[in-house]
Design a protein around this motif. Structure first.
Motif, PDB file in Angstrom:
ATOM      1  N   MET A  55       0.824  -1.206   0.000  1.00  0.00           N
ATOM      2  CA  MET A  55       0.000   0.000   0.000  1.00  0.00           C
ATOM      3  C   MET A  55       0.864   1.265   0.000  1.00  0.00           C
ATOM      4  O   MET A  55       0.531   2.248  -0.667  1.00  0.00           O
ATOM      5  N   PHE A  56       1.954   1.239   0.726  1.00  0.00           N
ATOM      6  CA  PHE A  56       2.869   2.381   0.807  1.00  0.00           C
ATOM      7  C   PHE A  56       3.436   2.709  -0.571  1.00  0.00           C
ATOM      8  O   PHE A  56       3.448   3.863  -0.990  1.00  0.00           O
ATOM      9  N   LYS A  57       3.889   1.682  -1.284  1.00  0.00           N
ATOM     10  CA  LYS A  57       4.464   1.910  -2.611  1.00  0.00           C
ATOM     11  C   LYS A  57       3.393   2.310  -3.619  1.00  0.00           C
ATOM     12  O   LYS A  57       3.584   3.222  -4.410  1.00  0.00           O
ATOM     13  N   ALA A  58       2.251   1.623  -3.607  1.00  0.00           N
ATOM     14  CA  ALA A  58       1.198   1.880  -4.592  1.00  0.00           C
ATOM     15  C   ALA A  58       0.527   3.235  -4.396  1.00  0.00           C
ATOM     16  O   ALA A  58       0.034   3.825  -5.358  1.00  0.00           O
ATOM     17  N   SER A  59       0.536   3.757  -3.179  1.00  0.00           N
ATOM     18  CA  SER A  59      -0.147   5.020  -2.905  1.00  0.00           C
ATOM     19  C   SER A  59       0.616   6.244  -3.409  1.00  0.00           C
ATOM     20  O   SER A  59       0.062   7.333  -3.468  1.00  0.00           O
ATOM     21  N   GLY A  60       1.874   6.064  -3.740  1.00  0.00           N
ATOM     22  CA  GLY A  60       2.694   7.197  -4.158  1.00  0.00           C
ATOM     23  C   GLY A  60       3.386   7.875  -2.990  1.00  0.00           C
ATOM     24  O   GLY A  60       4.106   8.862  -3.174  1.00  0.00           O
ATOM     25  N   ALA A  61       3.187   7.351  -1.779  1.00  0.00           N
ATOM     26  CA  ALA A  61       3.820   7.942  -0.587  1.00  0.00           C
ATOM     27  C   ALA A  61       5.335   7.858  -0.670  1.00  0.00           C
ATOM     28  O   ALA A  61       6.038   8.764  -0.203  1.00  0.00           O
TER      29      ALA A  61
END
Length: 173
Positions: A55-61
């Motif tokens: 989720m961290f990588k996919a969110s653009g964070a």
């Protein structure tokens, strides 16, 4: 000769156990059963950690953090291209390995950036993964100073990787 080391060790352990009148196969099965129980206790922590990393990588964070940390990295003379590796290394070994391989393919292993990435990978730990596994197995709930201490060590590894590469191999370039 090195191909025979593991089979020879296994035979030596089995022979030693037999000589000590230990039921070797029963002891092996008991240990395997205990390990299966440990895996089942650790699995929820690992699934949660892997989901959070995805989720961290996919969110653009990760991209936002890289842009925000670029001035600090520049001040510490850490290459901007290393920031994603430094951010993911404490969280995910496999995610960090993907970024590391990309850095080596893009810049080469003998480049300044490649060397900094290599030293960083060797001098830091997958802190959150390690804590999740070990504290999950031992059922420790209060980690006290473990996380701040481990993240401080990771930060030292990040900063020192660039510093030591410059010291031993010369300036970036």
């Amino acid at each position: 000769m090195t191909a025979y080391v593991v089979p020879l060790l296994l035979c030596a352990f089995a022979l030693y156990g037999i000589s000590q009148k230990v039921p070797v196969f029963d002891a092996f099965m008991e240990g395997a059963g205990e390990n299966a129980k440990v895996i089942l206790r650790v699995l929820p922590s690992l699934v949660g950690l892997m989901t959070a990393v995805g989720m961290f990588k996919a969110s653009g964070a990760l991209d936002l953090l890289q842009a925000g940390l670029a001035p600090v990295a520049s001040l510490l003379q850490i290459p901007r291209e290393i920031i994603p590796l430094a951010l993911l290394r404490p969280i995910s070994g496999s995610g960090a390995m993907v970024i590391f391989q990309d850095v080596l393919q893009s810049f080469g292993p003998d480049s300044y950036i490649g060397r900094v990435a290599s030293v960083l990978m060797g001098s830091t730990e997958t802190t959150f993964y390690t804590l999740a596994v070990y504290y999950g197995v031992t059922h420790v709930k209060k980690t006290r100073h473990t996380l701040p201490s481990a993240l401080s060590a990771d930060l030292a590894g990040f900063v020192c990787s660039a510093l030591l590469v410059r010291l031993f191999f010369g300036a970036a370039g």
